[in-house]
Design an enzyme around this catalytic site. Structure first.
Site, PDB file in Angstrom:
ATOM      1  NE  ARG A 297      -0.289   7.220  -3.353  1.00  0.00           N
ATOM      2  CZ  ARG A 297       0.129   8.191  -2.550  1.00  0.00           C
ATOM      3  NH1 ARG A 297       1.242   8.044  -1.849  1.00  0.00           N
ATOM      4  NH2 ARG A 297      -0.541   9.318  -2.450  1.00  0.00           N
ATOM      5  CG  HIS A 440      -5.666   8.554 -10.905  1.00  0.00           C
ATOM      6  ND1 HIS A 440      -6.767   7.772 -11.135  1.00  0.00           N
ATOM      7  CD2 HIS A 440      -4.619   7.912 -11.467  1.00  0.00           C
ATOM      8  CE1 HIS A 440      -6.404   6.699 -11.796  1.00  0.00           C
ATOM      9  NE2 HIS A 440      -5.119   6.754 -12.017  1.00  0.00           N
ATOM     10  CD  GLU A 441      -5.276   6.275  -5.361  1.00  0.00           C
ATOM     11  OE1 GLU A 441      -6.486   6.180  -5.250  1.00  0.00           O
ATOM     12  OE2 GLU A 441      -4.504   6.303  -4.374  1.00  0.00           O
ATOM     13  N   GLY A 442      -2.146  10.586  -6.164  1.00  0.00           N
ATOM     14  CA  GLY A 442      -0.869  11.256  -5.864  1.00  0.00           C
ATOM     15  C   GLY A 442      -0.097  11.479  -7.149  1.00  0.00           C
ATOM     16  CD  GLN A 447       2.902   8.587  -5.606  1.00  0.00           C
ATOM     17  OE1 GLN A 447       3.504   7.864  -4.808  1.00  0.00           O
ATOM     18  NE2 GLN A 447       1.604   8.820  -5.518  1.00  0.00           N
TER      19      GLN A 447
END
Lengths: 598, 598
Positions: A297, A440-442, A447
Site C-alpha cells: 500500500r 487497487h490495493e484497497g 482505506q
C-alpha cells in the site's frame, strides 16, 4: 532536466530530512553508505531513462493483445526488464541470506520510483514479482524458497498476486476458489481469478502465482482462506521447468491506463489439472497477504506520487519554455510573449503540483523508513511502536497520494492546455495511469474504514497518541524560531480539530453512523500528516538557508511550497472535520430510489 | 432506465424550478407549449439512444484517421448526423425568418444534452455547425445568409470555428493569419490554424470555416482581427459547390477523449489560393466571436454536466445491481452480499455526483434561460439587466461544471471499482471526454481573470449587485419557512464572505496581486451560485411535498442532494475566500527556478 526523478529533492528528503543514514548504523544495514546509494540511484536513473522511458507512449498505444491464446507484447518490454534484472534490482530488497542485497525499503522504493515515472506499464511486472518473492521469503518453506526465489530474484521468473474473483473484489471473504489436498501433499486448484496484473505473458520463463483459495473443510469467510503457490509451468524438484500447469488465460482487461501491463482473467483447473503448493499453514492466507500489505500500500501511494512527479517535471519544463500571453502590467501586442511560468495561475498550478508531489513523496519515504526501522530495531518496545505508527499511517500513505497526486496530474495537463490533452505529450497518459491508484490495493473507501474503524482505535488510540506526540514535537521545534510560528499554530489547531472529530466518531453509539463520513476523515487526516511533513521539510530548508547554503533557490522553493500547503490546503480540513464531528447522515439516509427519482 | 437523460429531473428543472413556460407568453416564443417541448424531447431521446449511443465506445476505440490526405471516419457517424438533421435539430434554435424553429436556447440545449451524453464525438460536429450558423445569422450579409445558412440548417454542410494558431492559443492578440483584399471584394487567406474541431472530414458536402485573420493594414492586437467565411469548397452564386478552396488538412490531433471528433491543424493558402469572405466590418472579428461566446461557454459547461450525468446514471444503475460486501451490522460471510448502493461511501459518491450534476444542469439552464429572456424582452432596461447577469455568470457556467462534473466522473469510475477503470464500461471514457472542458473555450484560468478582473467590476459592480439581490430574495423566501432556515443562514454567510473577498481584490493597489488567486475565487463564487440554485430546487421540492405529491422519492432526493451540497461543499468556500481576501502572493512570488530547485 530529467522527467523521471528530481535527484536534488530525493537527496534532500532522504538525507537532509529523514536522515536515513542512521539506518546504516544498525546491524541489518551496516556496510551501506550514502555514496553507494547514490551509485544505485545513478544506475537506476540511467536504465530507466534509456530502456523504459523511450517506450512509454508507444507501449500505451500498443497494449498487449490476446492472440490465439497467447499474449503479444512489444519486445522492448522484455528487454527493459532484462536490463532491470541485470542491474540486480529484482533482488535489491531481499535479505542477504536469500541472495539479495538487503537494501532498505526506503532505498528500493526510491529506485523503483524512477522506473514507475519512466514507464509504469513495464515496471509493474517487476514490482509484482518482488512483492511475490517477499511473501515467499517470509512465509514459504525452505524448499519453496530454494525452488522459487532464485529465478525470481534473477528476473527469469515473474510473480503475481491472485486475490480478486468476479464476485469478490473488495469483499475477500467471498472468495470461492477451491484447493483440494492430493496424496502427495500438493493441492488441486479450481476457480477464477480477476484483475491479475502480469497474469500471463511470455516475457518470463515461468510465472509464479500466489493464489488465495479455500480448502473444502475451511470455515466460511476470511478465516478460511489459505495461500498457495501455483506456477504457470510446473517445477521439478531440481528447479527445472516441467509441463504446463492448468492455469489458463481467459481474457485481458483493456484499461484506461496502465496499458502496458497485462491485466488478466485467469481460470484455474478448468482445462487441466492445476497443481498448487500451500504456503505456511492452512487458513492463514489472508494474514500472510496482510503482512505484505503495508509495503504494497505504501508502494501504491508512492507510485501515485511518481506519476505526478513525472507530470510536474514535464509541465514545469513546458511552462518555462512555452511563450504565450503577456504580463498584466504590459499587455501591448507589440511586446514579445512571455514564458507561461510568468503567469500567476500557471505558478499556482505548478505550486499545487509541487506541494502534492513532494508532500506525498515525503509521506511514502517516511513510511518506508518506518518499515526499515522496524526491521532493524533490536528493541521489542520500539518495534511495537514503529509498527503501530506504520499501521496507522498505511491507509493514509495509500490514499492521500492517490487523490491529490491525481489532482496534480490534472494540473499538469492544464499547464499544457490543448497540447496537454493530446497523446503527443505524456501528461494525459500519466493522468490516466494515476487514476487506478484510487482503486487497487484497497479502494479509498476501504482505506477510510480501515483508518477510522480500526486503526485510530487500536489499543485505545495508542497509535494516534504516538503520531500526535511526534507532530507535537515538530510543532514545538517550529515554535523555537519565529519564521514558522503561524504555521505551527495552524497545525496545532488542525490537530485539535482532528482529535475532536475522532472522539466524536469513536464515542458514536452507532458504528455505521460514525463511519458514514470515513472518507472525508481520511482525506483531512492525510492533510494533517502532509502538513506535518511539510513543516519538517521547511525546518530543514530554513536550517540550510541559515547556514548560508549556496543552493538558495532550492531551499526557498521548499519554503514556498510549505507556505502554499499551509495557506491553500490545510485550512480546508476545518469544515471537513466539522462535518465528521457532526456525525452527519445525509448520505446514509438517502434511499436507493432517491438518487434519480426513478 | 435511460443513461443519457433523466427526463423526470429535466421536467422538474425547466418547468417546476425555472418556469420556462413564461417564455411562451412572449411574442418571440409564442405558439410553443409544454407538450410540444415534450415531443421534441421524446424524439431527441429516441434518436440519441438509437443512433448515437450504440457507437460511443466503438468510435472512441476507432478514432478518425488521416489516410492519403483524407479523413476516414466510421460510417455510423454520418448516419447518426443524418438522423439528427432529418429531425430538424440543426435548425431548431435558428430564427423562423431564416428557416429555423426558433426554439428557446434552454430547450435546444436540453435536446443537445442528450446527444452529448449519448455520443459526444458525433454530437460535436453538429454543435459547431450550429454555432457557426448562429454567427452568420447574426452578422453575415444577406447574401452570405442566403448562400451558407440553408445547407447548414439542413445538415448538408458543416461549420467550424478557426481561432487558435500554434503560437496563439489563449492569446488571440497574437493571431497572424493574413487576409488580403482582392479586386472582386473577396480576400485571400494565408496562415495556420490549430485545434480545429471538425476541421476536415467527408461527412458533409462542404465545410464552412469561420476564420479569424488580419488584414495587412490592421492595427496590432485584438483590435486588428477580422472574421472571414472560408469554405472548404468554393460556392457559386447559385449555391452550387465549386472547386476546392486552398484549405488543407495538415494533420489530426490525437486526444485523450473527444476521440470521435476530428481535431485538425489546417493550412490556409499554402497549396492553393484560399478565398475568404469578410463577415460584417473589418477589425470587428473578435467582437462578433464574443457575441456568440456566452452561448458557447454555457454550452461547454452544459456538455460537462452531460458527460457527468451519463456517468452518474450509469454508476447509479451499477450500484443498485452489483452486490458486494455486507452491512456493518451483519458481516457474516453466510449472509448474501448486498447491493453496493447500501454502503455509506457508495451513497456518498452517488450523492456527490447528483449534487454536482443537477447543480450544474440548473446553472446551465438558468443561464440559457437568461439568453432567451434577453432575446424575448421588449424592455431595454430589462434586457440590459439580463445581459449583465449573463455576462457575470458566463465564466461560472463555463468553469464550475468543468471542474466539479469532472470530479463527478471520477466518482462514477470509483463506484464501479476495477470495472470502472476498464474500457468495457463507459465511465472512464466519459471522464476522459470531460477533461477537455477545463481547457477549451477559454481555460479555467482565463475564465477566472474574466470574472474577477472584469465582470465583477463592470459598471461599478452592477452585475454583482443584481446577482446578490436575486440570491437575497431566495434567502428571504427560505426564511419564510422553518425547514431550510439553517441553509438560508449559511448561504447568507457565504455571500458575506464573497462580498468581503471581492472588495479586498477590487481595492487592491496592485492588479496582479488581486488576480493572483482568481481561480480560487471563481471556484468559490461558483459554489455560492450552485448553492443558491440548490436552495431554489429545495424550495420547489418542498412545495411539491407539501402539496402531497405522490412522487415523494424524487422530491426527497432533491432535498437530500441540497442538504449534501450545503453540508459537504458550501462550507469549503470560507477558507478559500479568506485566502483571496488576504491577497496571498505565495504563488506569484515563487521564482521560476524555485519549483524544482533545478
Amino acid at each position: 532536466m530529467s522527467f523521471i526523478v528530481n535527484r536534488r529533492d530525493l537527496d534532500f528528503l532522504l538525507f537532509e530530512c529523514l536522515g536515513i543514514e542512521s539506518l546504516f548504523e544498525t546491524a541489518r544495514y551496516e556496510g551501506l553508505d550514502r555514496a553507494m546509494i547514490a551509485g544505485m540511484f545513478d544506475m537506476a536513473e540511467a536504465i530507466a531513462t534509456e530502456t523504459y522511458l523511450p517506450w512509454a507512449a508507444t507501449l500505451d498505444a500498443h497494449e498487449p493483445r490476446f492472440v490465439d491464446g497467447r499474449v503479444e507484447i512489444m519486445s522492448e518490454v522484455g528487454e527493459a526488464l532484462t536490463a532491470y534484472a541485470d542491474a540486480g534490482f529484482f533482488a535489491a530488497g531481499i535479505d542477504r541470506d536469500l541472495g539479495g542485497l538487503q537494501l532498505p525499503y526506503v532505498v528500493t522504493m526510491a529506485i523503483n520510483g524512477m522506473f514507475t515515472a519512466a514507464n509504469l506499464g513495464i515496471a509493474n511486472y517487476s514490482f509484482l514479482t518482488i512483492a511475490n518473492a517477499n511473501l515467499i521469503a517470509a512465509f514459504g518453506s525452505a524448499e519453496q524458497k530454494q525452488l522459487f526465489l532464485p529465478p525470481m530474484l534473477e528476473g527469469q521468473w515473474f510473480g503475481t498476486m491472485c486475490l480478486s474473483e468476479p464476485q469478490a473484489g473488495s469483499s475477500l471473504s467471498d472468495i470461492r476458489t477451491r484447493a483440494e489436498l492430493q496424496g502427495d501433499g500438493s493441492y488441486h486448484i479450481t476457480g477464477n481469478k480477476m484483475w491479475i496484473s502480469g497474469g500471463d505473458h511470455e516475457i518470463a520463463e515461468n510465472i509464479v502465482h500466489l493464489v488465495l483459495a479455500r480448502t473444502p473443510d475451511a470455515p466460511p469467510g476470511v478465516k478460511g482462506i489459505s495461500l498457495f503457490i501455483v506456477p504457470k509451468y510446473r517445477v521439478s524438484p531440481d528447479g527445472s521447468i516441467g509441463a504446463r500447469n492448468g492455469v489458463e488465460l481467459a481474457g485481458l482487461n483493456h484499461k484506461m491506463g496502465h496499458r502496458g501491463t497485462t491485466n488478466c482473467l485467469l481460470n484455474f483447473g478448468e482445462k487441466g489439472e492445476t497443481v498448487g503448493y500451500l504456503v505456511g499453514e492452512p487458513c492463514k492466507g489472508l494474514s500472510y497477504m496482510f503482512h505484505m500489505m503495508n509495503e504494497a500500500r505504501i508502494g501504491v501511494g508512492h507510485a501515485s506520487a511518481m506519476s505526478a512527479l513525472a507530470g510536474f517535471l514535464y509541465s514545469l519544463n513546458y511552462a518555462r519554455t512555452r511563450t504565450q500571453g503577456r504580463s498584466t502590467k504590459d499587455k501591448s501586442p507589440l511586446t514579445p510573449q512571455v514564458p507561461i511560468v510568468d503567469h500567476a495561475d500557471v505558478r499556482r498550478m505548478l505550486m499545487a503540483q509541487k506541494a502534492a508531489v513532494e508532500g506525498a513523496q515525503a509521506l511514502s519515504c517516511f513510511c518506508a523508513l518506518l518499515v526499515d526501522q522496524q526491521k532493524a530495531s533490536r528493541d521489542a518496545a520500539e518495534r511495537d511502536e514503529l509498527g503501530l505508527l506504520l499501521d496507522l499511517l498505511t491507509p493514509v500513505a495509500k490514499s492521500w497520494p492517490s487523490e491529490h497526486c491525481l489532482e496534480a496530474n490534472k494540473w499538469a495537463i492544464q499547464v499544457l492546455g490543448g497540447y496537454g490533452y493530446t497523446r503527443d505529450y505524456p501528461v494525459e497518459r500519466l493522468y490516466r495511469d494515476n487514476r487506478l491508484n484510487h482503486i487497487h490495493e484497497g479502494t479509498f473507501g476501504i482505506q477510510a474504514i480501515d483508518l477510522l474503524g480500526r486503526k485510530v482505535r487500536m489499543q485505545d488510540g495508542a497509535a494516534m497518541d504516538l503520531l500526535l506526540r511526534r507532530i507535537g514535537a515538530t510543532i514545538a521545534l517550529a515554535h523555537d524560531g519565529d519564521d514558522f510560528a503561524a504555521e505551527a499554530d495552524a497545525l496545532a489547531g488542525a490537530v485539535d480539530a482532528l482529535r475532536r472529530a475522532t472522539d466524536a466518531v469513536v464515542q458514536a453509539a452507532d458504528g455505521e453512523t460514525g463511519l458514514a463520513n470515513a472518507t472525508i476523515y481520511l482525506d483531512a487526516f492525510g492533510h494533517i500528516v502532509i502538513a506535518w511533513l511539510w513543516l519538517q521539510q521547511a525546518l530543514a530548508a530554513a536550517e540550510a538557508l541559515d547556514q548560508g547554503s549556496s543552493d538558495r533557490a532550492f531551499y526557498e522553493g521548499k519554503v514556498a511550497a510549505f507556505r502554499y500547503f499551509f495557506r491553500y490546503e490545510l485550512p480546508l480540513i476545518h469544515p471537513r472535520f466539522e462535518l465528521v464531528r457532526s456525525l452527519d447522515t445525509t448520505c446514509l439516509d438517502a434511499g436507493a430510489e432517491q438518487f434519480a427519482g426513478v
